[in-house]
Design a protein around this motif. Structure first.
Motif, short mmCIF file in Angstrom:
data_model
loop_
_atom_site.label_atom_id
_atom_site.label_comp_id
_atom_site.label_asym_id
_atom_site.label_seq_id
_atom_site.Cartn_x
_atom_site.Cartn_y
_atom_site.Cartn_z
N UNK A 75 -36.15 98.47 46.03
CA UNK A 75 -36.95 98.76 47.20
C UNK A 75 -36.37 99.87 47.95
N UNK A 76 -35.29 100.31 47.75
CA UNK A 76 -34.71 101.38 48.45
C UNK A 76 -34.46 101.02 50.02
N UNK A 77 -34.44 101.99 50.93
CA UNK A 77 -34.16 101.90 52.29
C UNK A 77 -35.26 101.42 53.18
N UNK A 78 -34.70 100.79 54.14
CA UNK A 78 -35.58 100.31 55.34
C UNK A 78 -35.01 100.48 56.56
N UNK A 79 -35.62 100.65 57.60
CA UNK A 79 -34.98 100.81 58.81
C UNK A 79 -34.63 99.30 59.23
N UNK A 80 -33.33 99.04 59.64
CA UNK A 80 -32.85 97.77 60.09
C UNK A 80 -33.57 97.03 61.09
N UNK A 81 -33.69 95.69 61.26
CA UNK A 81 -34.24 95.30 62.49
C UNK A 81 -33.44 95.44 63.55
N UNK A 82 -33.98 95.08 64.81
CA UNK A 82 -33.44 95.28 65.91
C UNK A 82 -32.80 93.86 66.00
N UNK A 83 -31.68 93.76 66.91
CA UNK A 83 -30.78 92.66 66.87
C UNK A 83 -31.75 91.86 67.89
N UNK A 84 -31.49 90.56 67.69
CA UNK A 84 -32.19 89.40 68.51
C UNK A 84 -31.05 89.26 69.73
N UNK A 85 -31.60 88.49 70.70
CA UNK A 85 -30.72 88.28 72.00
C UNK A 85 -29.74 87.51 71.29
N UNK A 86 -29.74 86.45 70.42
CA UNK A 86 -28.76 85.57 70.11
C UNK A 86 -27.62 86.68 69.30
N UNK A 87 -28.10 87.39 68.32
CA UNK A 87 -27.26 88.44 67.86
C UNK A 87 -26.33 89.26 68.56
N UNK A 88 -27.26 89.94 69.84
CA UNK A 88 -26.44 90.49 70.87
C UNK A 88 -25.26 89.79 71.66
N UNK A 89 -25.74 88.41 72.07
CA UNK A 89 -24.56 87.67 72.56
C UNK A 89 -23.32 87.32 71.58
N UNK A 90 -23.67 87.05 70.24
CA UNK A 90 -22.76 86.96 69.32
C UNK A 90 -21.82 88.03 69.16
N UNK A 91 -22.54 89.33 69.16
CA UNK A 91 -21.46 90.56 68.88
C UNK A 91 -20.59 90.86 70.41
N UNK A 92 -21.30 90.45 71.41
CA UNK A 92 -20.47 90.78 72.46
C UNK A 92 -19.48 89.83 72.70
N UNK A 218 -23.03 93.00 78.60
CA UNK A 218 -24.12 92.09 77.97
C UNK A 218 -25.06 91.54 78.69
N UNK A 219 -24.71 91.28 80.00
CA UNK A 219 -25.77 90.56 80.89
C UNK A 219 -27.04 91.72 80.92
N UNK A 220 -26.63 92.75 81.10
CA UNK A 220 -27.92 93.73 81.28
C UNK A 220 -28.75 93.98 79.79
N UNK A 221 -27.97 93.87 78.67
CA UNK A 221 -28.95 93.65 77.54
C UNK A 221 -29.69 92.45 77.45
N UNK A 222 -29.19 91.25 77.92
CA UNK A 222 -29.75 89.99 77.61
C UNK A 222 -30.80 89.72 78.77
N UNK A 223 -30.79 90.37 79.99
CA UNK A 223 -31.98 90.46 81.07
C UNK A 223 -33.11 91.02 80.29
N UNK A 224 -33.15 92.08 79.51
CA UNK A 224 -34.27 93.05 79.22
C UNK A 224 -34.51 92.60 77.78
#
Length: 228
Positions: A75-92, A218-224
């Motif tokens: 299939x080749x390359x695709x643009x990665x999906x944007x992180x979900x809020x849960x993934x952002x929280x986990x990353x932080x 993190x809180x700025x991200x999760x608010x928006x």
């Protein structure tokens, strides 16, 4: 379609052409001209940018290594999906475990030369961007990645530094998708506080300053962002 032609960041330079292609393709992704999940065809990109396929192949591989693209067999390359809020929280959560320690360690190891490097990095972006596209936001996005990478480097832990390098593009994609780049001013102020405590060798304060910065970011991200 306006695309950036700035220098290649974060990897060894190969050629002026490859550097240019890198920033132009990255701009397409970061501005949403190539949407999350969209297929990225090597031949189509080469035609769009009026370049050969060779630098495009190199650039797509580099963007995959940064996590901005994914690659599937047949299939080749695709643009990665944007992180979900849960993934952002986990990353932080991961960053909160690692980076405050790195800041404290860096403060303990600080030298006049390292303090000068911190000041120079702060001076590289004297004010927050005002525009709404990646070309406007590019400077502070690159500064944010460089600043955190520099703190990790000064901690003396190559393993920690490597573990953090892939996080920045994902987070900036999330920010661009949902926030419209409105966090530049607090980010710069928080970086300045971290740099001040590091340069002064105040390990406990540096640790707390980094923790406060990451928590606020993190809180700025999760608010928006999305709720799922």
């Amino acid at each position: 379609m306006t695309v950036s032609q700035g220098p290649l960041k974060g990897r060894a330079r190969r050629s002026v052409l490859t550097d240019d292609v890198y920033e132009r393709v990255k701009s397409l992704v970061m501005n949403g001209d190539l949407a999350p999940g969209a297929r990225v065809n090597i031949y189509a990109v080469a035609r769009l940018l009026d370049v050969s396929q060779t630098p495009v192949r190199e650039v797509l591989a580099a963007l995959e290594s940064e996590g901005l693209l994914t690659k599937e067999a047949l299939r080749g390359y695709s643009v990665a999906p944007v992180l979900t809020a849960a993934q952002v929280a986990d990353l932080y959560q991961l960053r909160l475990l690692l980076e405050p320690w790195a800041a404290a360690r860096a403060a303990e190891r600080i030298t006049p030369g390292a303090a000068a490097r911190l000041r120079a990095e702060l001076d590289s972006v004297p004010q927050a961007p005002q525009g709404t596209r990646y070309e406007d936001y590019q400077a502070i996005a690159a500064h944010d990645a460089r600043f955190h990478d520099l703190v990790a480097e000064l901690s003396g832990s190559p393993a920690l530094r490597e573990s953090l390098q892939r996080t920045h593009s994902h987070l900036h994609l999330f920010r661009i998708e949902y926030e419209g780049r409105r966090s530049g001013e607090p980010t710069l102020a928080e970086h300045a506080r971290i740099a001040e405590t590091l340069a002064a060798g105040r390990a406990q304060e540096a640790e707390q300053a980094m923790r406060d910065h990451l928590t606020a970011a993190r809180d700025r991200f999760l608010r928006i962002g999305p709720t799922t």
